[in-house]
Enzyme design. Structure first.
Site, mmCIF file in Angstrom:
data_model
loop_
_atom_site.group_PDB
_atom_site.id
_atom_site.type_symbol
_atom_site.label_atom_id
_atom_site.label_comp_id
_atom_site.label_asym_id
_atom_site.label_seq_id
_atom_site.Cartn_x
_atom_site.Cartn_y
_atom_site.Cartn_z
ATOM 1 N N ASP A 104 -8.708 85.037 73.315
ATOM 2 C CA ASP A 104 -9.306 83.779 73.738
ATOM 3 C C ASP A 104 -10.144 84.083 74.981
ATOM 4 O O ASP A 104 -9.626 84.161 76.095
ATOM 5 C CB ASP A 104 -8.210 82.752 74.046
ATOM 6 C CG ASP A 104 -8.801 81.430 74.548
ATOM 7 O OD1 ASP A 104 -10.014 81.375 74.818
ATOM 8 O OD2 ASP A 104 -8.034 80.451 74.682
ATOM 9 N N LYS A 160 -17.312 77.296 76.152
ATOM 10 C CA LYS A 160 -17.835 77.068 77.508
ATOM 11 C C LYS A 160 -19.264 77.601 77.698
ATOM 12 O O LYS A 160 -20.223 76.929 77.361
ATOM 13 C CB LYS A 160 -16.888 77.670 78.535
ATOM 14 C CG LYS A 160 -15.529 76.944 78.607
ATOM 15 C CD LYS A 160 -14.714 77.445 79.765
ATOM 16 C CE LYS A 160 -13.271 76.996 79.755
ATOM 17 N NZ LYS A 160 -13.007 75.714 80.370
ATOM 18 N N PHE A 215 -3.135 79.152 78.724
ATOM 19 C CA PHE A 215 -3.852 77.882 78.566
ATOM 20 C C PHE A 215 -4.915 78.082 77.499
ATOM 21 O O PHE A 215 -5.854 78.853 77.676
ATOM 22 C CB PHE A 215 -4.514 77.408 79.867
ATOM 23 C CG PHE A 215 -5.124 76.036 79.690
ATOM 24 C CD1 PHE A 215 -4.366 74.893 79.888
ATOM 25 C CD2 PHE A 215 -6.431 75.889 79.257
ATOM 26 C CE1 PHE A 215 -4.905 73.629 79.676
ATOM 27 C CE2 PHE A 215 -6.978 74.627 79.036
ATOM 28 C CZ PHE A 215 -6.209 73.502 79.254
HETATM 29 N N1 PLP Z 1 -9.141 78.537 76.145
HETATM 30 C C1 PLP Z 1 -9.223 78.857 77.439
HETATM 31 C C2 PLP Z 1 -8.867 80.236 77.892
HETATM 32 C C3 PLP Z 1 -9.635 77.900 78.371
HETATM 33 O O1 PLP Z 1 -9.690 78.214 79.683
HETATM 34 C C4 PLP Z 1 -9.955 76.609 77.921
HETATM 35 C C5 PLP Z 1 -10.384 75.559 78.868
HETATM 36 O O2 PLP Z 1 -10.240 75.650 80.056
HETATM 37 C C6 PLP Z 1 -9.860 76.323 76.550
HETATM 38 C C7 PLP Z 1 -9.460 77.321 75.693
HETATM 39 C C8 PLP Z 1 -10.171 74.961 76.030
HETATM 40 O O3 PLP Z 1 -11.522 74.706 76.032
HETATM 41 P P1 PLP Z 1 -12.050 73.190 75.907
HETATM 42 O O4 PLP Z 1 -11.686 72.499 77.179
HETATM 43 O O5 PLP Z 1 -13.541 73.344 75.704
HETATM 44 O O6 PLP Z 1 -11.380 72.600 74.723
#
Ligand code: PLP
Length: 416
Positions: A230, A259, A144
């Site tokens: 990520d 975040k 994700f």
């Molecule tokens: N990458 C990871 C690992 C995430 O858990 C998330 C969101 O849950 C994102 C990217 C996307 O972040 P955003 O919701 O701020 O676009």
């Protein structure tokens, strides 16, 4: 769950005028402090979600709110058409702290992931010598990385991806945690990057086998492919280290943060890397009106300082251990697995009882019951509940949360 008239009013408005791209628990929150939040009727809850790990520093942390207030009174947004007096110092400070040469600031996590994919492709063409438009990025099944079209093209989750085609080409999927499959995929000379979550959060807090991160890093280095972490969800102390990659002492070529980079106060994200990679994107080729704005930089600096000053990685490491030990020692027939690192944890539960709709009760039903008893958590998959409280949660608060979770699980186990 019973909803007061007041709460129902807010729920009804969202239902009547909002898109239905979320299915929230029926709790209407209006205030938060540390690990606690209150609904519009004044009922108190312990937050065991932390806005999907954005509120690592706790709700409305006074130092971060102070930085927000001070900067908001001076200057909030200049765009990148001009320099501002917050961005450079913030970039220098964060790069120094995490050991990178440069960063590109963005806002949401998804934007930062998109930025990393663009950087990998550009670096592939300009530096590695991959023929134009042939660059591929390896991703993991169950990933994700956000909700944009580029990212969902790399997703294997039908709910994220289905019905939004056509998709962006250039992704290769390998099973998460499988070094052999990664090695095989890396044989393709057009691969420019390997994008992964050190622990897959949305997939249900899936922890790869020990040695996976260091093995994957070595494989990527061997064939000159960017190792792209990520850490939007796992980073910034959540898993008990500043970065989840620190568990295996690996340094990514590109690190994606979001975040908790603002402590949940503003959308702030960033991609960090070497000059060799980051400088492949030149003026006018990528950007964002709000990325790198002075308000975001002031807030982000305060947010990361709080993690360091309050030793929140250490706290997460210690209280995560307590959390997993307590739930494992329940030896509940309802619980299939307890897993996680630091304060990013999940339990997988067995379907049980009767959900009143002709089926068995799942994680969704348990989350409702937990909320009724004052603990907010959310299912990530049908049978998985993630528990990720703010890292500032105190010992007594953790005790209180655990006793609610234990009693709800014990009751549910009786209906197996
Ligand atoms: N990458 C990871 C690992 C995430 O858990 C998330 C969101 O849950 C994102 C990217 C996307 O972040 P955003 O919701 O701020 O676009």
């Amino acid at each position: 769950m019973h909803l007061s008239e007041r709460s129902s009013g807010f729920v009804d408005l969202e239902n009547a005028f909002g898109g239905k791209n979320y299915a929230p628990l029926p709790v209407v929150l209006s205030r938060g402090k540390g690990a606690r939040v209150w609904d519009v009727d004044g009922k108190e809850y312990l937050d065991f979600l932390s806005a999907y790990s954005a509120v690592n520093q706790g709700h409305c942390h006074p130092k971060i709110v102070g930085a927000l207030r001070d900067q908001a009174e001076r200057l909030t947004l200049t765009s990148r058409a001009f320099y501002n007096d917050q961005l450079g110092p913030f970039e220098a400070w964060l790069c120094g702290l995490l050991g990178f040469e440069r960063l590109i600031p963005m806002n949401s996590g998804a934007e930062a992931v998109e930025t990393a994919i663009k950087l990998a492709r550009r670096w592939g063409y300009d530096v590695k010598g991959v023929p134009q438009d042939r660059g591929k990025v390896i991703v993991c099944s169950g990933n994700f990385h956000g909700r944009t079209l580029g990212i969902i093209s790399a997703s294997t989750d039908p709910a994220s991806r289905g019905g939004f085609g056509p998709y962006l080409p250039g992704f290769i999927t390998v099973p998460f945690g499988d070094l052999e499959a990664l090695e095989k995929a890396l044989e393709d000379p057009d691969v420019v990057g390997f994008l992964f979550e050190p622990i897959q959060g949305e997939a249900g807090v899936v922890v790869p086998p020990e040695g996976y991160l260091s093995g994957a890093s070595a494989l990527c280095r061997k064939v000159r492919v960017l190792f792209i972490a990520d850490e939007v969800q796992t980073g910034l102390a959540r898993t008990g280290k500043m970065l989840a990659c620190d568990y295996e002492q690996v340094k990514p070529d590109l690190l994606i943060l979001g975040k908790a980079l603002s402590g949940g106060i503003l959308p702030v994200s960033a991609v960090l890397g070497s000059s060799e990679v980051i400088l492949t994107i030149r003026p006018g080729e990528h950007g964002s009106t709000f990325g790198g704005n002075p308000l975001a930089c002031a807030v982000a600096r305060a947010a990361v300082e709080v993690l360091l000053d309050e030793k929140l990685a250490e706290s997460a490491f210690a209280s995560g251990k307590v959390f997993r030990e307590r739930l494992s020692s329940l030896n509940s027939p309802l619980i299939e697995t307890v897993r996680g690192k630091g304060l990013l944890n999940a339990i997988v539960i067995r379907p049980h009882g009767d959900n009143g709709k002709g089926g068995k009760r799942t994680a969704y039903d348990l989350c409702h019951e937990l909320a009724e008893h004052g603990v907010l958590a959310k299912q990530t998959q049908v049978h998985t509940i993630r528990f990720a409280p703010p890292l500032v949660i105190t010992g007594p608060e953790m005790e209180q949360g655990l006793s609610v979770i234990e009693s709800v699980l014990k009751r549910a186990a009786e209906s197996l």
